[in-house]
Design an enzyme around this catalytic site. Sequence first.
Site, PDB file in Angstrom:
ATOM      1  N   PRO A  80      51.743  -8.263   7.213  1.00 45.45           N
ATOM      2  CG  PRO A  80      51.322  -8.893   4.995  1.00 45.45           C
ATOM      3  CD  PRO A  80      51.569  -7.705   5.865  1.00 45.45           C
ATOM      4  CE1 TYR A 132      53.698 -14.251  -0.390  1.00 42.69           C
ATOM      5  CE2 TYR A 132      53.107 -15.619   1.477  1.00 42.69           C
ATOM      6  CZ  TYR A 132      53.904 -14.652   0.899  1.00 42.69           C
ATOM      7  OH  TYR A 132      54.916 -14.082   1.629  1.00 42.69           O
ATOM      8  NE  ARG A 167      63.133 -15.386   3.011  1.00 45.29           N
ATOM      9  CZ  ARG A 167      61.829 -15.618   2.992  1.00 45.29           C
ATOM     10  NH1 ARG A 167      61.272 -16.339   3.945  1.00 45.29           N
ATOM     11  NH2 ARG A 167      61.075 -15.126   2.046  1.00 45.29           N
ATOM     12  CG  HIS A 269      58.732 -10.459   1.457  1.00 45.44           C
ATOM     13  ND1 HIS A 269      57.573 -10.667   0.761  1.00 45.44           N
ATOM     14  CD2 HIS A 269      58.725 -11.386   2.444  1.00 45.44           C
ATOM     15  CE1 HIS A 269      56.907 -11.677   1.283  1.00 45.44           C
ATOM     16  NE2 HIS A 269      57.575 -12.132   2.322  1.00 45.44           N
TER      17      HIS A 269
END
Length: 368
Positions: A80, A132, A167, A269
Site C-alpha cells: 500500500p 491507519y 524524512r 515501512h
Amino acid sequence: MLSSAIHSSEDARRLARRRLPWMVFDYIDGSAGAEVGAARNRAALDALTLRPRILKDVSERSLACSVFGRSTQRPFGIAPMGMCNLSAPGADLMLARLAARYEVPLGVSTVASTPMEDLIVEAEGHAWFQLYFSGDGSGTFKLVERAKSAGYETLVLTVDVPEVGRRPRELRHGFRMPFKMGPKQVLDFAFHPRWSLSTLLRGKPEMANFLMDGYDFDRRESRAKATWEILARLRDQWAGTLVVKGVLDAEDALSLKSAGVDAIQVSSHGGRQLDSAPAPIAVLPEIRNAVGPEYPLFYDSGLRSGEDVLKALANGADFAFFGRILQFAIAAEGEEGLEQLWSVLSDEMSIAMAQMGVSSLDEVRLET
Ligand SMILES: Cc1cc2nc3c(=O)[nH]c(=O)nc-3n(C[C@H](O)[C@H](O)[C@H](O)COP(=O)(O)O)c2cc1C
C-alpha cells in the site's frame, strides 16, 4: 514492450529521477533520518546468498503461490502506498490492473489518490484495504465500515506509524499532504514540464478516501493512540482477514498471533519510519521461529529484484510486497513500464530458481 529502457529496478529509479519533480521523487525515494536504516536493510539483503545447485531438471518452473486460500500467479504483490497518482496520472488504477492480471493483492492505502471503491473494482477483487488508526479513531472505524461495504475481505492495519517519521528529503522540499503549491513547487514543476503538464492539468492528486462527509484526514494528525485494546476492537468488528503490517519484534508477533490476527507483515515501512530500527530481513527468521512454520508471514522493505524475493522466502516469508520501485516504473514509462518491471522481476526470480535447482516456491521455503 520492445523499446523499454527498464532492465532492472535501478533503471526504473534512474529514469523516474529524471522525469519527476525533485519534490515528488524525494517523497517516494526518501527514507527516515539519515537513511541509515534503509541502507542497513539493503546491506543485510545484499549479504544474503542463494546457493546454486546443479544437474536437476528445472525446465518447468512455477512462480504460483496462494494467500489466504486464493491462488496468486506470483509470490509478490503491491504494497500500500499513499498518493501514487503523484508518480503519474492514473497510477493507482495501473497498479490495480496489474493486481487483476496476476491475481496478486493490491494494497489500497488509507491515503490512496483514488477512492477505495474504484480500486477494488479495477483490481477485480484482488485488493486489501490498508488502515491507519488516526486521532481518536472515530473516522478510522467509519473507514472500516466503508471498506466492508466496498467488498474488501482483507484489512491491513499499519502499526509502525504512531507518528509520521521525519524524512528530511521531503521536508526540505516542503512536501505536504494535502498537496500545496508554493513558489518552491512552481519552480520545481517548471523544470519538469512533462510531469507538470500531464499531472497538474488533470487536477492535482487528492487523498481520495477522505472526500466524504464528516471526515477530514490530516496526515499530520497523531496516530499514537492506537493500542492493543483498539486492535481487539478492530478484531471484533472485522469479520474478514486481518493483517498487521510493520512488525519487527518476535514478542509483538506472538502477541498479535494470540490476539487473533491472521497474518503479520514484517516491514520497516521501507525505511521510512524508525531510522535506527533493525533490518527487517535480519529479524524475519526470528519472527518465523516465534510464530511457527504454519502461521502466514509476509515481508516488505528494500526489495529490489526477484532474487531479493527469493531471499525473503528462504528466510521465512510466505509472500512479499514491492513498494516504491513500482511507482518508479510508472513514472519512467507509464503502464507499459510497470508491466516491463514486473516481467523483469518475474524473470529474475525464475532464472534464479533454475540456478538454485528448484522448480517450485515450496522448495525455496525449505531452504530456511
Ligand atoms: C511513497 C510511499 C508511500 C507509502 N504509503 C504507505 C501507506 O499509505 N500505508 C502503508 O501502510 N505503507 C505505506 N508505505 C510503505 C509501503 O507499504 C512499504 O512498506 C514500503 O514501500 C516497502 O519498501 P520498499 O519501498 O523499499 O519496497 C509507503 C511507501 C512509499 C514509498
